[in-house]
Design a protein around this motif. Structure first.
Motif, PDB file in Angstrom:
ATOM      1  N   ALA A 111       0.834  -1.211   0.000  1.00  0.00           N
ATOM      2  CA  ALA A 111       0.000   0.000   0.000  1.00  0.00           C
ATOM      3  C   ALA A 111       0.863   1.254   0.000  1.00  0.00           C
ATOM      4  CB  ALA A 111      -0.936  -0.003   1.208  1.00  0.00           C
ATOM      5  N   ALA A 112       1.926   1.265   0.797  1.00  0.00           N
ATOM      6  CA  ALA A 112       2.824   2.425   0.842  1.00  0.00           C
ATOM      7  C   ALA A 112       3.563   2.575  -0.482  1.00  0.00           C
ATOM      8  CB  ALA A 112       3.808   2.286   1.995  1.00  0.00           C
ATOM      9  N   ALA A 113       3.993   1.470  -1.068  1.00  0.00           N
ATOM     10  CA  ALA A 113       4.703   1.525  -2.353  1.00  0.00           C
ATOM     11  C   ALA A 113       3.823   2.141  -3.434  1.00  0.00           C
ATOM     12  CB  ALA A 113       5.163   0.128  -2.763  1.00  0.00           C
ATOM     13  N   GLU A 114       2.555   1.751  -3.470  1.00  0.00           N
ATOM     14  CA  GLU A 114       1.629   2.311  -4.461  1.00  0.00           C
ATOM     15  C   GLU A 114       1.495   3.817  -4.278  1.00  0.00           C
ATOM     16  OE1 GLU A 114      -2.069   0.172  -4.140  1.00  0.00           O
ATOM     17  OE2 GLU A 114      -1.155  -1.713  -4.803  1.00  0.00           O
ATOM     18  N   GLU A 157       9.667   0.090   9.046  1.00  0.00           N
ATOM     19  CA  GLU A 157       8.631  -0.428   8.150  1.00  0.00           C
ATOM     20  C   GLU A 157       7.659   0.710   7.870  1.00  0.00           C
ATOM     21  OE1 GLU A 157       6.869  -3.733  10.180  1.00  0.00           O
ATOM     22  OE2 GLU A 157       8.771  -4.820  10.265  1.00  0.00           O
ATOM     23  N   ILE A 158       7.512   1.045   6.588  1.00  0.00           N
ATOM     24  CA  ILE A 158       6.608   2.114   6.176  1.00  0.00           C
ATOM     25  C   ILE A 158       5.351   1.485   5.581  1.00  0.00           C
ATOM     26  CG2 ILE A 158       6.300   4.127   4.690  1.00  0.00           C
ATOM     27  CD1 ILE A 158       9.346   4.453   4.682  1.00  0.00           C
ATOM     28  N   ASP A 159       4.202   1.940   6.067  1.00  0.00           N
ATOM     29  CA  ASP A 159       2.923   1.469   5.553  1.00  0.00           C
ATOM     30  C   ASP A 159       2.086   2.693   5.196  1.00  0.00           C
ATOM     31  OD1 ASP A 159       0.879  -0.251   4.805  1.00  0.00           O
ATOM     32  OD2 ASP A 159       0.292  -0.763   6.850  1.00  0.00           O
ATOM     33  N   TYR A 160       1.003   2.469   4.500  1.00  0.00           N
ATOM     34  CA  TYR A 160       0.063   3.544   4.184  1.00  0.00           C
ATOM     35  C   TYR A 160      -1.327   3.035   4.499  1.00  0.00           C
ATOM     36  CZ  TYR A 160      -2.273   7.378   1.865  1.00  0.00           C
ATOM     37  OH  TYR A 160      -3.057   8.478   1.614  1.00  0.00           O
ATOM     38  N   GLU A 161      -2.077   3.834   5.266  1.00  0.00           N
ATOM     39  CA  GLU A 161      -3.422   3.430   5.664  1.00  0.00           C
ATOM     40  C   GLU A 161      -4.424   4.506   5.298  1.00  0.00           C
ATOM     41  OE1 GLU A 161      -3.372   2.579   9.843  1.00  0.00           O
ATOM     42  OE2 GLU A 161      -1.913   0.958   9.608  1.00  0.00           O
ATOM     43  N   GLU A 162      -5.556   4.073   4.769  1.00  0.00           N
ATOM     44  CA  GLU A 162      -6.684   4.966   4.487  1.00  0.00           C
ATOM     45  C   GLU A 162      -7.698   4.761   5.604  1.00  0.00           C
ATOM     46  OE1 GLU A 162      -7.445   6.789   1.516  1.00  0.00           O
ATOM     47  OE2 GLU A 162      -5.686   6.229   0.344  1.00  0.00           O
ATOM     48  N   SER A 163      -8.237   5.873   6.096  1.00  0.00           N
ATOM     49  CA  SER A 163      -9.239   5.805   7.145  1.00  0.00           C
ATOM     50  C   SER A 163     -10.285   6.876   6.866  1.00  0.00           C
ATOM     51  CB  SER A 163      -8.597   6.014   8.514  1.00  0.00           C
ATOM     52  OG  SER A 163      -9.579   5.991   9.524  1.00  0.00           O
ATOM     53  N   GLY A 164     -11.422   6.467   6.325  1.00  0.00           N
ATOM     54  CA  GLY A 164     -12.453   7.438   5.964  1.00  0.00           C
ATOM     55  C   GLY A 164     -11.938   8.374   4.886  1.00  0.00           C
ATOM     56  N   MET A 165     -11.993   9.665   5.145  1.00  0.00           N
ATOM     57  CA  MET A 165     -11.509  10.658   4.183  1.00  0.00           C
ATOM     58  C   MET A 165     -10.026  10.963   4.371  1.00  0.00           C
ATOM     59  SD  MET A 165     -14.766  13.238   4.084  1.00  0.00           S
ATOM     60  CE  MET A 165     -14.020  14.303   2.878  1.00  0.00           C
ATOM     61  N   LEU A 166      -9.413  10.348   5.366  1.00  0.00           N
ATOM     62  CA  LEU A 166      -8.011  10.614   5.661  1.00  0.00           C
ATOM     63  C   LEU A 166      -7.142   9.434   5.251  1.00  0.00           C
ATOM     64  CD1 LEU A 166      -8.451  12.054   9.249  1.00  0.00           C
ATOM     65  CD2 LEU A 166      -8.207  13.340   7.136  1.00  0.00           C
ATOM     66  N   GLY A 167      -5.898   9.704   5.058  1.00  0.00           N
ATOM     67  CA  GLY A 167      -4.925   8.653   4.781  1.00  0.00           C
ATOM     68  C   GLY A 167      -3.557   9.171   5.127  1.00  0.00           C
ATOM     69  N   GLY A 168      -2.657   8.259   5.379  1.00  0.00           N
ATOM     70  CA  GLY A 168      -1.316   8.711   5.692  1.00  0.00           C
ATOM     71  C   GLY A 168      -0.362   7.557   5.884  1.00  0.00           C
ATOM     72  N   THR A 188       2.306   5.379   7.892  1.00  0.00           N
ATOM     73  CA  THR A 188       2.559   4.983   9.275  1.00  0.00           C
ATOM     74  C   THR A 188       3.944   4.363   9.336  1.00  0.00           C
ATOM     75  OG1 THR A 188       1.550   2.798   8.984  1.00  0.00           O
ATOM     76  CG2 THR A 188       0.114   4.579   9.764  1.00  0.00           C
ATOM     77  N   MET A 189       4.587   4.541  10.475  1.00  0.00           N
ATOM     78  CA  MET A 189       5.951   4.062  10.667  1.00  0.00           C
ATOM     79  C   MET A 189       5.999   3.076  11.819  1.00  0.00           C
ATOM     80  SD  MET A 189       7.353   5.990   8.447  1.00  0.00           S
ATOM     81  CE  MET A 189       7.149   7.538   7.636  1.00  0.00           C
ATOM     82  N   ASN A 190       6.579   1.928  11.563  1.00  0.00           N
ATOM     83  CA  ASN A 190       6.840   0.956  12.616  1.00  0.00           C
ATOM     84  C   ASN A 190       8.358   0.856  12.729  1.00  0.00           C
ATOM     85  OD1 ASN A 190       6.894  -1.092  14.467  1.00  0.00           O
ATOM     86  ND2 ASN A 190       6.161  -2.663  13.071  1.00  0.00           N
ATOM     87  N   ASN A 191       8.890   1.429  13.796  1.00  0.00           N
ATOM     88  CA  ASN A 191      10.330   1.537  13.963  1.00  0.00           C
ATOM     89  C   ASN A 191      10.792   0.686  15.142  1.00  0.00           C
ATOM     90  OD1 ASN A 191      12.974   2.339  14.326  1.00  0.00           O
ATOM     91  ND2 ASN A 191      12.556   4.507  14.053  1.00  0.00           N
ATOM     92  N   PRO A 192      11.567  -0.371  14.892  1.00  0.00           N
ATOM     93  CA  PRO A 192      12.027  -1.213  15.984  1.00  0.00           C
ATOM     94  C   PRO A 192      13.011  -0.506  16.913  1.00  0.00           C
ATOM     95  CG  PRO A 192      13.126  -1.835  13.957  1.00  0.00           C
ATOM     96  CD  PRO A 192      12.076  -0.817  13.601  1.00  0.00           C
ATOM     97  N   ASN A 193      13.553   0.634  16.507  1.00  0.00           N
ATOM     98  CA  ASN A 193      14.495   1.392  17.327  1.00  0.00           C
ATOM     99  C   ASN A 193      13.801   2.346  18.280  1.00  0.00           C
ATOM    100  OD1 ASN A 193      16.888   0.422  15.816  1.00  0.00           O
ATOM    101  ND2 ASN A 193      15.905   1.538  14.157  1.00  0.00           N
ATOM    102  N   ALA A 194      12.533   2.631  18.042  1.00  0.00           N
ATOM    103  CA  ALA A 194      11.782   3.571  18.874  1.00  0.00           C
ATOM    104  C   ALA A 194      11.414   2.918  20.192  1.00  0.00           C
ATOM    105  CB  ALA A 194      10.532   4.041  18.146  1.00  0.00           C
ATOM    106  N   LYS A 195      11.703   3.605  21.266  1.00  0.00           N
ATOM    107  CA  LYS A 195      11.307   3.132  22.596  1.00  0.00           C
ATOM    108  C   LYS A 195      10.017   3.797  23.042  1.00  0.00           C
ATOM    109  CE  LYS A 195      14.699   0.423  22.723  1.00  0.00           C
ATOM    110  NZ  LYS A 195      14.427  -0.881  22.171  1.00  0.00           N
ATOM    111  N   VAL A 196       9.771   5.007  22.533  1.00  0.00           N
ATOM    112  CA  VAL A 196       8.541   5.743  22.814  1.00  0.00           C
ATOM    113  C   VAL A 196       8.111   6.407  21.516  1.00  0.00           C
ATOM    114  CG1 VAL A 196       7.530   7.688  24.079  1.00  0.00           C
ATOM    115  CG2 VAL A 196       9.173   6.199  25.218  1.00  0.00           C
ATOM    116  N   SER A 197       6.826   6.348  21.199  1.00  0.00           N
ATOM    117  CA  SER A 197       6.275   7.044  20.031  1.00  0.00           C
ATOM    118  C   SER A 197       5.100   7.884  20.486  1.00  0.00           C
ATOM    119  CB  SER A 197       5.793   6.051  18.973  1.00  0.00           C
ATOM    120  OG  SER A 197       6.879   5.349  18.425  1.00  0.00           O
TER     121      SER A 197
END
Length: 118
Positions: free
Chosen positions: A7-10, A76-87, A89-98
């Motif tokens: 989804a993110a690649a597209e 890991e970069i993903d893309y999510e659509e939610s209603g009229m919004l989309g964006g 998302t980042m899943n970072n194994p190095n992050a201790k707090v987000s």
């Protein structure tokens, strides 16, 4: 180093195509700021600079400056659509707090400079 969902690649291909340039890249980086201290940056860039690492993802290419690798290795970069919004998302194994919106993070060994989100 960086994984990109289908989804993110597209969405990245769509964004780069709309940039209307001969040779554009998605630059992935990290800046000081955000409510957790470090913020992700995703921008369209036309210039590869000294110290950049080029990641060929087939239909598009990603640039990462070598000084940001410790912060985003395994991202890991993903893309999510939610209603009229989309964006993205980042899943970072190095992050201790987000933060709640997922746009900023901090690491165990580096907190960054916390700034109010715009």
């Amino acid at each position: 180093m960086i994984q990109v969902s289908e989804a993110a690649a597209e969405k990245i291909v769509e964004i780069l195509a709309s940039a209307d340039t001969q040779k554009s890249f998605l630059r992935v980086g990290v800046d000081e700021g955000g409510c957790s201290g470090l913020s992700y940056t995703l921008i369209v860039d036309e210039q590869q600079a000294e110290g950049d690492i080029l990641l060929d993802k087939g239909l598009f290419r990603i640039l990462v400056h070598n000084n940001t690798v410790p912060y985003i290795d395994g991202l890991e970069i993903d893309y999510e659509e939610s209603g009229m919004l989309g964006g993205f998302t980042m899943n970072n194994p190095n992050a201790k707090v987000s933060c709640g919106c997922g746009a900023s993070f901090r690491m165990a060994n580096y907190r960054g400079e916390v700034k109010k989100c715009d």
